[in-house]
Design an enzyme around this catalytic site. Sequence first.
Site, short mmCIF file in Angstrom:
data_model
loop_
_atom_site.label_atom_id
_atom_site.label_comp_id
_atom_site.label_asym_id
_atom_site.label_seq_id
_atom_site.Cartn_x
_atom_site.Cartn_y
_atom_site.Cartn_z
N ALA A 67 0.80 -1.53 0.23
CA ALA A 67 0.38 -0.19 0.31
C ALA A 67 1.35 1.28 -0.14
CB ALA A 67 -0.89 0.32 0.99
N GLY A 112 0.34 -5.44 1.31
CA GLY A 112 -1.08 -5.41 0.34
C GLY A 112 -0.99 -6.29 -0.56
N GLU A 115 -1.77 -9.77 0.29
CA GLU A 115 -2.64 -9.96 0.43
C GLU A 115 -3.66 -9.94 -0.70
OE1 GLU A 115 -3.81 -7.81 5.42
OE2 GLU A 115 -2.33 -6.71 3.34
N GLU A 135 4.15 -5.49 8.13
CA GLU A 135 3.57 -4.56 8.19
C GLU A 135 3.85 -4.62 9.83
OE1 GLU A 135 0.53 -5.90 5.40
OE2 GLU A 135 1.66 -6.91 6.73
#
Length: 259
Positions: A67, A112, A115, A135
């Site tokens: 992200a 992300g 994910e 993260e």
Amino acid sequence: MDTDWETVSLDIDDDVATLTIDRPDSLNALNTETMDALEEAIAAAEDADVQVLVLTGAGDKAFIAGADIEYMQSLSTEEAEAYATQGHDICRSLETFPGVTIAAVNGYAFGGGCEMALACDLRVASERAVLGQTEIDLGIVPGWGGTQRLPALVGDEVARRLIFFGDRIDAGDAYEHGLVGEVVAHDQLESHVAEMADELAAKPTFALRTAKEALNKYHEAPRDVGLDFERRAWSGLFGTHDQREGMAAFVEKRDPDFE
């Protein structure tokens, strides 16, 4: 058919759509503009009724590096929740996409980005790929489904280690853990995934989509509910053209002619 946004491209060829995150200079990190485009592109692929959706990243280094950390660093709790909701919605749209979704992991897949790959049905990695839920070193945790989807793939202990330590693992280790289904040479990834997509596109549509829905029930519902759905879904396929044709072709030792 080609549909283009500034940071995302969608190429549709018959029953196969290829969705590419196109920010190679930023390692395909997901800024808000790209997130919005990604939502629209997945919806467009669904509207096109394709059998297979391939997700990949542009360039030679990254699938999706993660992200947009620069954007995230100053978010309030309310703003962070809205950002997390959008990420969850995109991952869910990949997970529930009617056709089969394949993550062609051609490089870095962190946070992300990992994910997004987890939300796909199948994951094929280049030998250069590096994956991780990184993260923890940003003072946060996976926020787009990683805490739920990762242990379902690799088991609880491995998932805890990957998330607690924030480790980045290479393609070989990712395969050993079950995070990806196979690893191929970097220069063969595109052609290999294309062959997979073509093979899946030739499968009977209704049966393939029912199989995906039933498999998703395994993760979403108590086991008895999933088993009951599977029983009803399996029997419900009988009487369809593809079921009759597939079994007739098997008995008659010929290739089936599916709808």
